[in-house]
Write a protein that holds these residues in place. Structure first.
Motif, PDB file in Angstrom:
ATOM      1  N   VAL A  57       0.852  -1.201   0.000  1.00  0.00           N
ATOM      2  CA  VAL A  57       0.000   0.000   0.000  1.00  0.00           C
ATOM      3  C   VAL A  57       0.888   1.252   0.000  1.00  0.00           C
ATOM      4  O   VAL A  57       0.655   2.199  -0.767  1.00  0.00           O
ATOM      5  CB  VAL A  57      -0.961   0.021   1.216  1.00  0.00           C
ATOM      6  CG1 VAL A  57      -1.771   1.316   1.231  1.00  0.00           C
ATOM      7  CG2 VAL A  57      -1.897  -1.185   1.210  1.00  0.00           C
ATOM      8  N   ALA A  58       1.943   1.226   0.827  1.00  0.00           N
ATOM      9  CA  ALA A  58       2.850   2.387   0.893  1.00  0.00           C
ATOM     10  C   ALA A  58       3.516   2.623  -0.464  1.00  0.00           C
ATOM     11  O   ALA A  58       3.657   3.766  -0.911  1.00  0.00           O
ATOM     12  CB  ALA A  58       3.901   2.163   1.978  1.00  0.00           C
ATOM     13  N   TRP A  59       3.892   1.540  -1.140  1.00  0.00           N
ATOM     14  CA  TRP A  59       4.497   1.666  -2.475  1.00  0.00           C
ATOM     15  C   TRP A  59       3.518   2.343  -3.440  1.00  0.00           C
ATOM     16  O   TRP A  59       3.884   3.243  -4.195  1.00  0.00           O
ATOM     17  CB  TRP A  59       4.892   0.281  -3.002  1.00  0.00           C
ATOM     18  CG  TRP A  59       5.412   0.312  -4.398  1.00  0.00           C
ATOM     19  CD1 TRP A  59       6.697   0.572  -4.793  1.00  0.00           C
ATOM     20  CD2 TRP A  59       4.644   0.120  -5.606  1.00  0.00           C
ATOM     21  NE1 TRP A  59       6.779   0.540  -6.166  1.00  0.00           N
ATOM     22  CE2 TRP A  59       5.537   0.272  -6.688  1.00  0.00           C
ATOM     23  CE3 TRP A  59       3.309  -0.161  -5.863  1.00  0.00           C
ATOM     24  CZ2 TRP A  59       5.123   0.148  -8.012  1.00  0.00           C
ATOM     25  CZ3 TRP A  59       2.887  -0.279  -7.184  1.00  0.00           C
ATOM     26  CH2 TRP A  59       3.800  -0.132  -8.236  1.00  0.00           C
ATOM     27  N   ALA A  60       2.258   1.928  -3.389  1.00  0.00           N
ATOM     28  CA  ALA A  60       1.243   2.496  -4.285  1.00  0.00           C
ATOM     29  C   ALA A  60       0.964   3.965  -3.953  1.00  0.00           C
ATOM     30  O   ALA A  60       0.701   4.773  -4.853  1.00  0.00           O
ATOM     31  CB  ALA A  60      -0.042   1.670  -4.210  1.00  0.00           C
ATOM     32  N   VAL A  61       1.036   4.314  -2.683  1.00  0.00           N
ATOM     33  CA  VAL A  61       0.863   5.720  -2.273  1.00  0.00           C
ATOM     34  C   VAL A  61       1.935   6.583  -2.943  1.00  0.00           C
ATOM     35  O   VAL A  61       1.646   7.642  -3.520  1.00  0.00           O
ATOM     36  CB  VAL A  61       0.948   5.844  -0.720  1.00  0.00           C
ATOM     37  CG1 VAL A  61       1.152   7.292  -0.278  1.00  0.00           C
ATOM     38  CG2 VAL A  61      -0.310   5.259  -0.068  1.00  0.00           C
ATOM     39  N   LEU A  62       3.185   6.102  -2.920  1.00  0.00           N
ATOM     40  CA  LEU A  62       4.289   6.836  -3.559  1.00  0.00           C
ATOM     41  C   LEU A  62       4.093   6.879  -5.074  1.00  0.00           C
ATOM     42  O   LEU A  62       4.226   7.927  -5.706  1.00  0.00           O
ATOM     43  CB  LEU A  62       5.631   6.161  -3.239  1.00  0.00           C
ATOM     44  CG  LEU A  62       6.107   6.244  -1.796  1.00  0.00           C
ATOM     45  CD1 LEU A  62       7.311   5.326  -1.570  1.00  0.00           C
ATOM     46  CD2 LEU A  62       6.478   7.678  -1.424  1.00  0.00           C
ATOM     47  N   GLU A  63       3.771   5.739  -5.636  1.00  0.00           N
ATOM     48  CA  GLU A  63       3.613   5.597  -7.092  1.00  0.00           C
ATOM     49  C   GLU A  63       2.548   6.556  -7.634  1.00  0.00           C
ATOM     50  O   GLU A  63       2.690   7.121  -8.695  1.00  0.00           O
ATOM     51  CB  GLU A  63       3.215   4.133  -7.381  1.00  0.00           C
ATOM     52  CG  GLU A  63       3.136   3.725  -8.811  1.00  0.00           C
ATOM     53  CD  GLU A  63       4.503   3.600  -9.474  1.00  0.00           C
ATOM     54  OE1 GLU A  63       5.527   3.767  -8.774  1.00  0.00           O
ATOM     55  OE2 GLU A  63       4.525   3.368 -10.689  1.00  0.00           O
ATOM     56  N   GLN A  64       1.475   6.722  -6.865  1.00  0.00           N
ATOM     57  CA  GLN A  64       0.374   7.568  -7.336  1.00  0.00           C
ATOM     58  C   GLN A  64       0.499   9.016  -6.869  1.00  0.00           C
ATOM     59  O   GLN A  64      -0.410   9.822  -7.062  1.00  0.00           O
ATOM     60  CB  GLN A  64      -0.964   6.968  -6.880  1.00  0.00           C
ATOM     61  CG  GLN A  64      -1.152   5.572  -7.443  1.00  0.00           C
ATOM     62  CD  GLN A  64      -2.596   5.108  -7.392  1.00  0.00           C
ATOM     63  OE1 GLN A  64      -3.519   5.878  -7.123  1.00  0.00           O
ATOM     64  NE2 GLN A  64      -2.804   3.831  -7.662  1.00  0.00           N
ATOM     65  N   GLY A  65       1.602   9.311  -6.190  1.00  0.00           N
ATOM     66  CA  GLY A  65       1.843  10.690  -5.765  1.00  0.00           C
ATOM     67  C   GLY A  65       0.848  11.198  -4.727  1.00  0.00           C
ATOM     68  O   GLY A  65       0.570  12.390  -4.634  1.00  0.00           O
TER      69      GLY A  65
END
Ligand code: CDP
Length: 243
Positions: free
Chosen positions: A39-47
């Motif tokens: 989830v944290a990775w996706a938060v970064l990925e989606q800005g």
């Protein structure tokens, strides 16, 4: 139920030990931390701003996270393959960027509600033998307290902060990553504090957990202690180490 809950702070050895315990028992090993990292990775990925509770919560509810057994031709040391949608994020979720926001994401009540529901489902399915497996070893921060409070064996692994930072440094160097000891130490201190003080499912030993201080013990010594407790509590006998 054949379930072993292993909790503890960052780099206390949960996944190294839990994986080996699982292998010796023929139990599924499941590391709950990878889902928070995904989830944290996706938060970064989606800005998305990690402090935006609404946006982060919504993302967690929509995200497709898959945790699979690694393909047999893969020998890069992974314990599982982690997919977010189509993307293989197995190694990216271990980056220092993810490390620095994962605890904030994991303190989000909606994120926890979503992942807790999924993880408890996995634990109950494998723990009851319904999924055709002998049992499950689940590792994380809240397995003994929230995810599987009915687990017949709960372990809480401990080690001093400096020792845990040394272990994490060694892991990163072995993977060919650049790493700075003092930064690892400081980030870990902050993450431990956030994990222990959050309102929902804070990191703490369950009342009936067996606490193991791992400083000065080898991985195999910790594994053997847990296997002895497993035989006593669950009546399950492990295979020998080289099988
Ligand atoms: O490997 P390490 O101990 O550094 O971390 P991890 O087990 O991969 O967990 C990463 C982060 O996810 C933790 O710092 C927690 O914030 C969160 N987490 C959690 O809140 N609950 C869990 N059951 C597992 C992880």
């Amino acid at each position: 139920m054949n379930a072993i809950a292993i909790d503890g702070p960052a780099a206390s050895g949960k996944s190294t030990v839990g994986y080996r315990v699982g292998r010796r028992l023929g139990f599924v090993f499941f590391d709950t931390g990878v889902m928070y990292r995904a989830v944290a990775w996706a938060v970064l990925e989606q800005g998305i701003n990690s402090a935006d509770d609404e946006a982060v919560g919504r993302l967690a509810e929509q995200l497709r996270i898959e945790v699979d057994a690694p393909a047999s031709d893969l020998s890069d040391g992974r314990q599982a393959t982690i997919l977010v949608g189509q993307a293989d994020v197995t190694w990216e979720i271990r980056s220092t960027r993810v490390d620095s926001i994962v605890s904030v994401v994991a303190a989000n009540a909606r994120v926890r509600r979503e992942l807790t529901r999924k993880q408890r489902g996995v634990g109950l399915a494998y723990g009851s033998g319904a999924a055709g497996k002998a049992g499950v070893v689940m590792v994380g921060r809240d397995v003994g307290t929230v995810l599987l409070p009915e687990a017949p064996l709960k372990i809480y692994l401990q080690a001093p902060l400096e020792e845990r930072a040394r272990r994490r440094l060694r892991e990163l160097v072995e993977r060919g990553r650049e790493a700075d000891f003092n930064k690892i130490l400081e980030d870990m201190r902050v993450r431990d504090r956030t994990d222990s003080h959050r309102a929902v499912a804070p990191l703490r030993p369950a009342e009936d957990a067996v606490q193991i201080q791992t400083l000065g013990l080898t991985v195999e010594e910790v594994v053997e202690q847990i296997l002895a407790l497993t035989t006593a509590r669950l009546g399950v006998t492990p295979s020998s180490p080289d099988e």
